[in-house]
Design an enzyme around this catalytic site. Structure first.
Site, PDB file in Angstrom:
ATOM      1  NE  ARG A   1      -2.255  56.745  52.165  1.00 46.85           N
ATOM      2  CZ  ARG A   1      -1.371  55.783  51.990  1.00 46.85           C
ATOM      3  NH1 ARG A   1      -0.580  55.951  51.004  1.00 46.85           N
ATOM      4  NH2 ARG A   1      -0.960  54.847  52.795  1.00 46.85           N
TER       5      ARG A   1
ATOM      6  CD  GLU B   1      -5.910  54.404  46.069  1.00 49.07           C
ATOM      7  OE1 GLU B   1      -5.446  53.344  45.952  1.00 49.07           O
ATOM      8  OE2 GLU B   1      -5.507  55.764  45.826  1.00 49.07           O
TER       9      GLU B   1
ATOM     10  CG  HIS C   1      -2.081  53.337  45.057  1.00 51.58           C
ATOM     11  ND1 HIS C   1      -2.773  53.801  46.139  1.00 51.58           N
ATOM     12  CD2 HIS C   1      -0.571  53.234  45.800  1.00 51.58           C
ATOM     13  CE1 HIS C   1      -2.007  54.158  47.234  1.00 51.58           C
ATOM     14  NE2 HIS C   1      -0.929  53.762  47.047  1.00 51.58           N
TER      15      HIS C   1
END
Length: 331
Positions: free
Chosen positions: A239, A268, A295
């Site tokens: 993340r 994000e 991603h």
């Protein structure tokens, strides 16, 4: 004939999944490659009983208040930090995820980021495309991976999948996690458990494999970067907000950090207040010290099909009066 329940899908899915849902539901689709605006998703979902969401989506109380018919929100994803689960539970809405399909492809991509960064592959590609390659020269030497120390921060499903894939590289593997592996796993993967501080101190390569929770927000920051081995490399495929991108940029510019590879970015993580609106610029401009992918962790066609199909099954289960298999909340 009874009216079919309305289900909204926020992003592109495979036709087989559409066919499956269409047997029992009226489906509103977004078969473009673009993310719809929040306003458009709410407008489509006002009368919907089911909603399939993806990584770019963000659900909180005001969204749910505007969509009072919802019974289930099915995430075609594993990490759900962009979604307010408590708000769903208070309104009697199931929230589901797909917990078991993303680890393998994400681990694959992480190995690619590791190799690309360690072996200076992007620099080599640019050298050729710029017309500078006329044959072998003693250039672009790298540290390589053989006998180097690699530390994995977090040994959940992602960390385990990565450790399995690194066994054949003949590296010295370490991990930090509050829950130890079994003795059999540590032996099979030739990996040793150490504290986070020790891992940062000894690792030539640090790979982040933790979820984004309050305790891991900016886990890698100015202070923890200072504890990392000088000239080490950092890889992030979990993340974006697990790291402070600005601090990483400074560590790259100072030379303390030799390189950074990432498939995820702070911008994000929409549930984080005051998140940056773009990737920190130094990570973009330091082309020879960063390796960035958009991603792509689970971007394997067959796996993405299976992920959205599992999410669709969760929707059908709820609308059929069943408890969904991928539920993360209890009603």
């Amino acid at each position: 004939m009874d009216k079919k329940p309305l289900v909204v899908i926020t992003h592109w899915i495979h036709s087989q999944v559409i066919d499956y849902l269409s047997k029992t539901c009226e489906v509103i689709l977004n078969q473009t490659q673009y993310t719809l605006s929040r306003e458009e998703i709410i407008n489509r979902t006002k009368e919907a009983e089911g909603l399939m969401v993806f990584m770019p989506d963000f659900i909180e109380s005001s969204f749910l208040d505007a969509c009072p018919q919802l019974k289930v929100i099915a995430g075609a994803l594993r990490g759900y930090d962009n979604f307010d689960i408590d708000a769903c539970t208070k309104r009697g809405i199931w929230f589901t995820i797909v917990p078991d399909l993303l680890a393998a492809p994400t681990a694959e991509l992480t190995v690619g980021l590791l190799l690309g960064l360690a072996r200076r592959m992007l620099e080599g590609d640019r050298l050729i495309r710029d017309g500078q390659f006329q044959g072998w020269k003693p250039k672009l030497y790298s540290r390589g991976l053989l006998h180097q120390n690699l530390g994995i921060v977090g040994m959940g499903k992602l960390g385990k999948a990565l450790a399995q894939r690194l066994v054949g590289f003949n590296m010295n593997l370490f991990y930090s996690d509050s829950i130890p592996l079994s003795v059999e796993q540590e032996t099979a993967w030739k990996i040793s458990r150490v504290s986070l501080e020790e891992l940062l101190k000894i690792s030539d390569y640090v790979v982040l494999m933790v979820p984004l929770i309050p305790d891991t927000y900016h886990l890698i920051n100015q202070d923890t970067l200072a504890k990392m081995k000088p000239k080490s490399f950092l890889i992030n495929a979990c993340r974006g907000s697990v790291v402070d991108e600005k601090a990483i940029g400074s560590a790259i510019q100072s030379g303390h950090l030799a390189g950074y590879a990432a498939d995820v970015f702070e911008m994000e993580d929409r549930a984080i207040p005051h998140r940056p609106q773009g990737i920190y610029n130094t990570l973009i401009t330091e082309k020879n010290k960063t390796f960035l992918t958009p991603h792509l962790g689970s971007a394997v066609d067959e796996i993405r099909h299976d992920i959205s199909f599992e999410a669709a099954k969760n929707i059908v289960q709820v609308l059929s009066g069943e408890i969904p298999q991928g539920a993360v909340n209890k009603l």
